[in-house]
Design a protein around this motif. Structure first.
Motif, PDB file in Angstrom:
ATOM      1  N   MET A   1      10.140  29.056 -27.817  1.00 20.65           N
ATOM      2  CA  MET A   1      10.982  28.139 -27.062  1.00 20.65           C
ATOM      3  C   MET A   1      12.278  28.877 -26.735  1.00 20.65           C
ATOM      4  O   MET A   1      12.818  29.572 -27.581  1.00 20.65           O
ATOM      5  N   PRO A   2      12.785  28.738 -25.530  1.00 26.60           N
ATOM      6  CA  PRO A   2      14.053  29.375 -25.191  1.00 26.60           C
ATOM      7  C   PRO A   2      15.146  28.927 -26.160  1.00 26.60           C
ATOM      8  O   PRO A   2      15.065  27.881 -26.784  1.00 26.60           O
ATOM      9  N   ALA A   3      16.199  29.748 -26.228  1.00 26.77           N
ATOM     10  CA  ALA A   3      17.285  29.488 -27.188  1.00 26.77           C
ATOM     11  C   ALA A   3      17.859  28.089 -27.013  1.00 26.77           C
ATOM     12  O   ALA A   3      18.144  27.402 -27.976  1.00 26.77           O
ATOM     13  N   ASN A   4      18.024  27.650 -25.812  1.00 31.60           N
ATOM     14  CA  ASN A   4      18.558  26.329 -25.536  1.00 31.60           C
ATOM     15  C   ASN A   4      17.407  25.322 -25.518  1.00 31.60           C
ATOM     16  O   ASN A   4      16.538  25.376 -24.656  1.00 31.60           O
ATOM     17  N   GLN A   5      17.391  24.400 -26.485  1.00 32.45           N
ATOM     18  CA  GLN A   5      16.306  23.417 -26.619  1.00 32.45           C
ATOM     19  C   GLN A   5      16.136  22.594 -25.338  1.00 32.45           C
ATOM     20  O   GLN A   5      15.031  22.346 -24.915  1.00 32.45           O
ATOM     21  N   SER A   6      17.229  22.193 -24.751  1.00 34.34           N
ATOM     22  CA  SER A   6      17.175  21.383 -23.539  1.00 34.34           C
ATOM     23  C   SER A   6      16.516  22.159 -22.400  1.00 34.34           C
ATOM     24  O   SER A   6      15.692  21.616 -21.663  1.00 34.34           O
ATOM     25  N   ALA A   7      16.853  23.419 -22.266  1.00 36.08           N
ATOM     26  CA  ALA A   7      16.255  24.257 -21.220  1.00 36.08           C
ATOM     27  C   ALA A   7      14.756  24.417 -21.485  1.00 36.08           C
ATOM     28  O   ALA A   7      13.941  24.409 -20.558  1.00 36.08           O
ATOM     29  N   GLY A   8      14.389  24.558 -22.764  1.00 37.19           N
ATOM     30  CA  GLY A   8      12.970  24.671 -23.129  1.00 37.19           C
ATOM     31  C   GLY A   8      12.202  23.418 -22.777  1.00 37.19           C
ATOM     32  O   GLY A   8      11.081  23.482 -22.259  1.00 37.19           O
ATOM     33  N   ASN A   9      12.800  22.265 -23.058  1.00 43.22           N
ATOM     34  CA  ASN A   9      12.151  20.998 -22.713  1.00 43.22           C
ATOM     35  C   ASN A   9      11.947  20.872 -21.209  1.00 43.22           C
ATOM     36  O   ASN A   9      10.912  20.412 -20.745  1.00 43.22           O
ATOM     37  N   GLU A  10      12.948  21.295 -20.461  1.00 41.86           N
ATOM     38  CA  GLU A  10      12.862  21.237 -19.001  1.00 41.86           C
ATOM     39  C   GLU A  10      11.779  22.183 -18.470  1.00 41.86           C
ATOM     40  O   GLU A  10      11.032  21.825 -17.563  1.00 41.86           O
ATOM     41  N   LEU A  11      11.708  23.392 -19.060  1.00 38.69           N
ATOM     42  CA  LEU A  11      10.681  24.344 -18.642  1.00 38.69           C
ATOM     43  C   LEU A  11       9.278  23.816 -18.954  1.00 38.69           C
ATOM     44  O   LEU A  11       8.360  23.933 -18.142  1.00 38.69           O
ATOM     45  N   PHE A  12       9.139  23.236 -20.140  1.00 35.58           N
ATOM     46  CA  PHE A  12       7.829  22.675 -20.516  1.00 35.58           C
ATOM     47  C   PHE A  12       7.461  21.520 -19.582  1.00 35.58           C
ATOM     48  O   PHE A  12       6.316  21.428 -19.133  1.00 35.58           O
ATOM     49  N   ALA A  13       8.404  20.646 -19.304  1.00 37.38           N
ATOM     50  CA  ALA A  13       8.159  19.529 -18.389  1.00 37.38           C
ATOM     51  C   ALA A  13       7.767  20.054 -17.008  1.00 37.38           C
ATOM     52  O   ALA A  13       6.855  19.514 -16.364  1.00 37.38           O
ATOM     53  N   ALA A  14       8.436  21.115 -16.562  1.00 42.17           N
ATOM     54  CA  ALA A  14       8.110  21.707 -15.258  1.00 42.17           C
ATOM     55  C   ALA A  14       6.688  22.304 -15.289  1.00 42.17           C
ATOM     56  O   ALA A  14       5.919  22.131 -14.337  1.00 42.17           O
ATOM     57  N   LEU A  15       6.352  22.985 -16.386  1.00 43.02           N
ATOM     58  CA  LEU A  15       5.008  23.542 -16.537  1.00 43.02           C
ATOM     59  C   LEU A  15       3.973  22.422 -16.521  1.00 43.02           C
ATOM     60  O   LEU A  15       2.961  22.502 -15.814  1.00 43.02           O
ATOM     61  N   TYR A  16       4.229  21.386 -17.281  1.00 45.73           N
ATOM     62  CA  TYR A  16       3.303  20.244 -17.346  1.00 45.73           C
ATOM     63  C   TYR A  16       3.109  19.630 -15.959  1.00 45.73           C
ATOM     64  O   TYR A  16       1.971  19.432 -15.514  1.00 45.73           O
ATOM     65  N   ASN A  17       4.191  19.351 -15.284  1.00 47.33           N
ATOM     66  CA  ASN A  17       4.108  18.727 -13.962  1.00 47.33           C
ATOM     67  C   ASN A  17       3.418  19.623 -12.937  1.00 47.33           C
ATOM     68  O   ASN A  17       2.727  19.141 -12.043  1.00 47.33           O
ATOM     69  N   ALA A  18       3.609  20.918 -13.081  1.00 47.57           N
ATOM     70  CA  ALA A  18       3.011  21.860 -12.130  1.00 47.57           C
ATOM     71  C   ALA A  18       1.510  22.064 -12.367  1.00 47.57           C
ATOM     72  O   ALA A  18       0.782  22.448 -11.448  1.00 47.57           O
ATOM     73  N   THR A  19       1.023  21.811 -13.589  1.00 44.76           N
ATOM     74  CA  THR A  19      -0.367  22.131 -13.923  1.00 44.76           C
ATOM     75  C   THR A  19      -1.256  20.923 -14.217  1.00 44.76           C
ATOM     76  O   THR A  19      -2.476  21.051 -14.205  1.00 44.76           O
ATOM     77  N   LYS A  20      -0.678  19.758 -14.466  1.00 44.06           N
ATOM     78  CA  LYS A  20      -1.483  18.627 -14.958  1.00 44.06           C
ATOM     79  C   LYS A  20      -2.581  18.194 -13.990  1.00 44.06           C
ATOM     80  O   LYS A  20      -3.710  17.944 -14.402  1.00 44.06           O
ATOM     81  N   ASN A  21      -2.288  18.114 -12.703  1.00 46.36           N
ATOM     82  CA  ASN A  21      -3.311  17.690 -11.747  1.00 46.36           C
ATOM     83  C   ASN A  21      -4.431  18.714 -11.617  1.00 46.36           C
ATOM     84  O   ASN A  21      -5.607  18.361 -11.573  1.00 46.36           O
ATOM     85  N   SER A  22      -4.055  19.975 -11.561  1.00 48.62           N
ATOM     86  CA  SER A  22      -5.068  21.036 -11.475  1.00 48.62           C
ATOM     87  C   SER A  22      -5.946  21.046 -12.717  1.00 48.62           C
ATOM     88  O   SER A  22      -7.170  21.204 -12.620  1.00 48.62           O
TER      89      SER A  22
END
Length: 184
Positions: A1-22
């Motif tokens: 997880m990136p050093a900043n927890q909030s940034a990590g959560n945002e990156l994970f959310a972006a990954l999830y949103n970008a891949t969930k339909n596929s």
């Protein structure tokens, strides 16, 4: 997880949103069980979350997500095949017990089993009979039919599932057999 927890959560959310339909559509090509697809997706994203700090390129994560989901699906299929095989072996043991039961009960059950076997698709029926009645191994059947061992495994798995569904469909028969066995 990136050093900043909030940034990590945002990156994970972006990954999830970008891949969930596929990922959803990818898994649906292998199974029509929507609940299974949703469970696999949840397990997949949990595995990604656990190893998120090791992910180097978040923008190219879809192949990794699909690979993880594919492995999870294979595990489920293997587990179900094993459960179906155990069920069929138990059923075969019960058939042997039924042979000692009153003739009427044995006849009814064996007749139902024979009808269920007759309703199997031709290739499944042939493979099932070669394995269960002739005692041939998957490798021997594959050689005789000039197909791969994995094709024989698929035919057996399908046979077992269809037989299980067909025999359990007639609940009254199953109940009558269970009652007659408990009386003896």
């Amino acid at each position: 997880m990136p050093a900043n927890q909030s940034a990590g959560n945002e990156l994970f959310a972006a990954l999830y949103n970008a891949t969930k339909n596929s990922l959803y559509h990818y898994l649906c090509t292998y199974t029509k069980d929507v609940h299974l697809v949703e469970d696999l997706m949840q397990q997949c994203y949990l595995k990604i979350w656990e190893r998120f700090d090791q992910l180097q390129d978040y923008n190219k994560a879809l192949p990794l997500v699909k690979t993880i989901a594919h492995h999870l699906l294979i595990d489920v299929v293997r587990k179900r095949m094993k459960e179906d095989t155990v069920w069929l072996e138990t059923l075969e043991g019960e058939i042997e017990n039924l042979m000692e039961a009153p003739a009427d009960t044995s006849f009814v059950f064996l007749q139902a089993l024979d009808k269920a076997i007759d309703r199997l698709p031709e290739n499944c029926r042939k493979v099932y009979l070669m394995h269960r009645e002739e005692g041939l191994s998957y490798r021997e059947i594959a050689a005789q039919l000039s197909v791969s061992v994995s094709m024989i495994e698929k035919h057996m798995s399908k046979s077992i599932k269809l037989l299980k569904a067909d025999l359990l469909k007639d609940y009254a028969l199953v109940l009558a057999i269970a009652i007659s066995m408990s009386v003896n």
